[in-house]
Each structure stands twice: as C-alpha cells, then as structure tokens.
Design an enzyme around this catalytic site. Structure first.
Site, short mmCIF file in Angstrom:
data_model
loop_
_atom_site.label_atom_id
_atom_site.label_comp_id
_atom_site.label_asym_id
_atom_site.label_seq_id
_atom_site.Cartn_x
_atom_site.Cartn_y
_atom_site.Cartn_z
N ASP A 1 1.25 -1.10 -0.35
CA ASP A 1 -0.29 0.22 0.21
C ASP A 1 0.73 1.28 0.04
O ASP A 1 2.02 1.71 0.77
CB ASP A 1 -0.79 0.24 1.16
N GLU B 1 1.80 -0.59 -4.55
CA GLU B 1 0.90 0.98 -5.20
C GLU B 1 1.63 2.33 -4.76
O GLU B 1 1.93 2.23 -3.77
CB GLU B 1 -0.81 0.85 -4.21
#
Length: 610
Positions: free
Chosen positions: A264, A301
């Site tokens: 993330d 990401e």
C-alpha cells in the site's frame, strides 16, 4: 542484506513456546500467560540490540499472553499472530505447522497470466468471512479470474474496517476467521488454480490499539505522512523496525502460502538510506523464492510514476514485480464520465489514453497542473505486464463521497466499452468486486472505532478529503453499521437478466484475453483515435490471430475508416442482443468500402490473419 531476527512466538511440540520481542528501552520484560490458572509470568532475557527472549513449556497453541514491561505496563505482542478478543486484549500463540495444506503441487502463476479480482472480505459475501469467500470461488473461476487480491486483513479495531487501520500486522482479523480461516481460503484458491495476493500496509499504522511506541522507536519525527508520524525506516534503531516488517512479509508468503503482496502507498514509505526498504524487501522475497522453489510477487501502489520501483536491482531499481498505474484509470474515467474535478483535472483528452497505451505513464516527466510540479519517468521500455490497471478499485470508488461505482455514472453500453479498454489493454487487468455484473450498491468508507474523539476526527477528515470535488450530498457516517451494510455485494446477477448479460460479456472478454493476448507487447501495439476523436483503434500485430479493436466512446453513432486490405472476422460486438445491446449491429458489422459504422458507446473486436 541484513540478517533477520525472529520475533513473536514460535511453538515447537517438543519444547513449548519461545517468546521474542524487541523492547530496547525496557529494563525488564515478562510474558504473562493470562490463560494459566495463576497467570504465570516468564521472565525474558535481554539480548543484543534490545531483543528479549524466553521459553515457556506451559504455553501451547491457543495460550493467551501479554508482555509486562518494567513490572507494570501490560500490552499485547507487537508481533502477535492472533488477537481473538480484539486489539486491546491478550495475544494468542499460533502453531503454523498444524494446518493440513493440500497445495503441495501449487507453483503459482506468472504475472502475465493474472486476471486479478480485488475484494474486501467483510462485504464480499453474506458471511463476511474467509469461508464466505471460499463459497464464491466457483463463481470467480467461472468468470475467468486467476488471482484474488484481498484488502488488508491485519487485525484492526472492531469488526468493520477497510483494513488500512490495522495495528497488529502479523495477526489475522478475528472477525474474518483468524489464521485458520485465511489458510483455508488460500488452500481453496490454490485448489481452484487461483493465486492469492494480500494487501499489506507498511507506510503507517492505525491509531486505535497502536501500542508500538510502548515497546520502542517504531516511528520517527523526521517525516509526517497523511496518517501522522512516519514509520522509522531510516532513523536511529531503524534496522529493527525494518526487521519487523521484513519478517511480516515473509510470514505471509511462507506460513500462509500467499503468492504475492500488494504494498500500500509505497510513496509514503520514507527511506533515504543507501538500500531502500523496498529493495531489501524484494531481496528477502527473492531469497525465500530460492528456498521454497516458487515465485513471489511484490506489487507496489504508488502515485509517483517512478519506474525505479520495478526496474531490476542491477539497473538501480528496487526489483519489484509490478506497480499499480493510476494514469490509465484516470484517462478512462474522465473520457467516460466527463468528470474533471480534483486530480482528474490532469486528464480527459483522447491523446491521454493513447499515450497510456503506448508509453504506460502519461505523466512521464511532464508538468502536472493539479500537483503544480513535474512528475514521472519514462516507462516505455518496461514490459506491459508490470503495470496493473483497472476501471474501478477500492480507492477510486470508496474515496468518492457517496461511494458510487461507475455503474451509477455511465450507461450499461459504456460499462462494456470501459471493460474492453482495460481487459484488452496490454497491461495486467484487475476487477473490483461486483463490477463484472454492475453491482449497484456503493462501496463506502467504514470503521468501527471505540474512541468517540477518534470517530469524530475520521468524520471531519473525510469531509476535508472531498473539498476538491464538486460532489453533492452528505457523506454517510463511516462509524454507522448502516454504512457498512450498504456496501455489501448483492450478487444479484443470478436474478437480474441485465446484470447476467454484463457478466457474460466480461467472461467473454476475459476468455478472449486468455486465448489471444497471452503476453502482449507494447511495441507491437498500434493505438490511435480517428479524426472524430471519438473512436479509438487498438490493433495488436504481435498476436496470432491479430486483434483489431474499435471503441466508440461517444454518445453518437460514428463512422470510422479501417486500414485498407484487411480481411476481418468479427469476434465480438458489444451491441449484440445477447450482451443486452440493441442488436442493431447485425447490418453494420461488415465494413463497407473500408468504413464501419459504430453504434453509440460500443466496442467491436475483429481478428485478422493477414
């Protein structure tokens, strides 16, 4: 590459449980067995760099324990592998060797074969559990899905959360089914030929139940992130914080048989050291690959458009397998919806979509008006499989004020065009749960914190996030159980003919991709808009048969010119009645004098062997 130090608990049948915790500033540390009759305490011995360790023959799997620091403060284990009673209560000893795995022949799937399906365990099934996901696996396999990507399952406060408020990175969320439930899901996926990617958060920790500072300097004052203090990856004592997260990643891959990790918001992993955290993480994953004899994928990401993440380590990169590519989503979304607020202001032109197809990053070293600075690097030479693209994901849906899926923003005809734009792109495609049949329920932001001040801060923060967009209405209360229930999938396609037709369309596109676009090469792709700037031509010359895809993204019929000398065979027309279209395509699928009339918001796919 640093030598790793084991942390947490490790049970062996012959000797019992070894406890290891990093607490460099403590004078004494004890492991208190809360489930023993007299709450027996095991005194841990201090070792180098502030690690404490000790053995208990009494502590078996299922035993609950807390760490007592300096004879007073009792806290759960930072590396707890199970929190059966939530984030504020005792940790539980877990025995990873006891699970009866049946996937010994599973070797994983290569990146180019992935059709990823992102899901949230709490809202995907009626049961809101890992077992609920297992029950839906036959449907996902029938659709053609080859990998599921599970939103974070690290223990968070309460039972309702996206997962990005996790505070025990090693513990599997109790309300989802805990460690055993996740293992059952992974084993079942591998039995169906489906890879499992797990979303993990190494850029921040949630606020409620976060006791890390009681043990050591896990955070640094050098930086701030959108979620508060940054994790300490490059300040004093950072070697041991890095060890904590390296061990976490290896646990998922080794003990839970996870095939890959989605990392993330890595742009918020702040590290100025000579070997970046992400590079070292990849090196540890590579070492585990060699030990286990199977590949592991790390997918980042990021909003930086930086190929350094995925370039080989020998070329100065971090060596990760792939990264999400927001540019492609934004290019599709703005053309399909006309939205230009917030970060969408940088997009919305046909040439943006063409550039993304040819060069991956649109912002590849050019000025961003929204960000007021130059961003990005050139990704033209990077293989297409290294970029994960989508039309929807948890962020792009859930971070809208009302959580609207694109289903409610465009027509069904346009939904089919959008599906084709990314499923027929050269990139690694990812669906967001429910999009394949046009799920109508929103996906909202939800939490279940117990601290009222924190709940109010979350409400305020959400409102501030929406200030750059012209969205109307009142944001649903993230704390309300109603908000969570509104976000559940209905799986209504079995009773709704229109939804079933859309799902069958998705299924056909996926089958077509698997059969022809095996490993598409950007250099053998031709992409351009015709003179109307309404019809996108997407031609693959490196496939056999060659694919010729035409997308009319306008609301009017469009006549477009085809290349001369092509002998074309129709593979799919989105306006066909079997996909819920008008059926008017029957008279128009054969080009006349090199021209073709496309219905509004339509997709036509031909194959050519010349």
């Amino acid at each position: 590459m640093a030598i790793l130090r084991e942390i947490g608990t490790k049970y062996t049948k012959d000797s019992g449980t070894t406890f290891t915790v990093w607490a460099p500033e403590a004078d004494t540390v004890e492991a208190v067995l809360t489930t023993s009759k007299d709450k027996a305490a095991v005194t841990l011995q201090r070792e180098a760099f502030g690690y404490w360790t000790g053995l208990s023959e009494e502590a078996a799997p299922g035993a609950r324990y807390l760490y007592r620091l300096n004879g007073e403060l009792e806290r759960p284990d930072p590396a707890s592998q199970s929190q059966p009673e939530g984030v504020h209560e005792a940790s539980e000893v877990v025995d990873h060797s006891s699970f009866a795995w049946t996937d010994e022949n599973w070797k994983g799937l290569p990146l180019e074969q992935l059709i990823i399906y992102e899901l949230h365990v709490g809202t995907f099934s009626e049961e809101s559990t890992f077992d609920g996901v297992i029950n839906k696996l036959p449907e996902l396999k029938d659709l053609g899905i080859t990998a599921i990507e599970i939103m974070p399952v690290a223990q968070f406060p309460g039972s309702r959360n996206w997962g990005y408020d996790g505070v025990f990175p090693f513990a599997v969320q109790n309300s989802y089914g805990g460690p055993e439930g996740l293992k059952r899901l992974v084993d079942a996926c591998h039995k169906e030929g489906i890879s499992v990617i797990l979303d993990v958060v190494y850029n921040h920790m949630g606020p409620e139940g976060n006791y890390l500072n009681d043990f050591g300097p896990y955070f640094t004052d050098k930086y701030n992130t959108p979620w508060g203090k940054a994790l300490n990856f490059d300040d004093a004592h950072s070697d041991h914080v890095r060890n904590f997260f390296f061990q976490n990643a290896l646990m998922w891959l080794r003990d839970y048989h996870i095939d890959g990790l989605r990392l993330d918001a890595v742009h918020a992993i702040l590290d100025t050291g000579a070997r970046h955290f992400l590079q070292e993480l990849q090196e540890h994953a590579q070492q585990l690959e060699e030990q286990q004899g199977r590949p592991y994928l790390l997918i980042a990401e990021t909003d930086l458009n930086d190929v350094r993440l995925i370039n080989p380590i020998a070329q100065g990169g971090y060596g990760l397998a792939a990264q999400w590519m927001d540019d492609y989503h934004h290019a599709i979304h703005t053309l399909a919806t006309g939205e230009k607020d917030g970060y969408y202001a940088d997009f919305g032109k046909p040439e943006h979509l063409v550039k993304a197809l040819k060069h991956s990053f649109i912002y590849n070293g050019i000025y961003s008006e929204y960000r007021k600075r130059t961003i990005g690097s050139d990704a033209t030479s990077n293989p297409a499989k290294q970029f994960v693209v989508c039309a929807q994901n948890h962020d792009q849906v859930g971070n809208r004020m009302l959580g609207e899926r694109i289903t409610s923003l465009v027509s069904t005809d346009m939904l089919k065009v959008i599906a084709g734009l990314y499923l027929l792109s050269p990139y690694t495609p990812m669906l967001f749960m429910g999009e394949e049949y046009g799920e109508e329920n929103p996906f909202l932001f939800f939490v279940s914190h117990t601290d009222e001040d924190l709940v109010e801060a979350v409400r305020k923060g959400r409102k501030e996030e929406f200030s750059a967009f012209a969205w109307q209405g009142e944001a649903p209360d993230p704390q309300s159980e109603k908000t969570f229930n509104q976000s559940r999938l209905q799986h209504s396609y079995k009773k709704n003919e229109d939804q079933n037709q859309l799902r069958e369309f998705y299924k056909t596109l996926i089958q077509l991709r698997k059969s022809i676009l095996v490993n598409p090469d950007k250099s053998q792709l031709e992409a351009y808009f015709d003179d109307t700037e309404s019809v996108l031509h997407l031609n693959y010359s490196g496939t056999n048969p060659k694919l010729r895809c035409l997308f009319n993204i306008s609301k009017q019929p469009q006549e477009t010119q085809l290349q001369n000398g092509q002998q074309l065979e129709l593979l799919l027309h989105s306006a066909d009645a079997r996909w819920g279209g008008s059926g008017e395509e029957s008279a128009d699928t054969r080009p006349q004098n090199g021209k073709l009339l496309l219905p509004p918001e339509s997709l036509v796919i031909f194959q050519s062997r010349t």
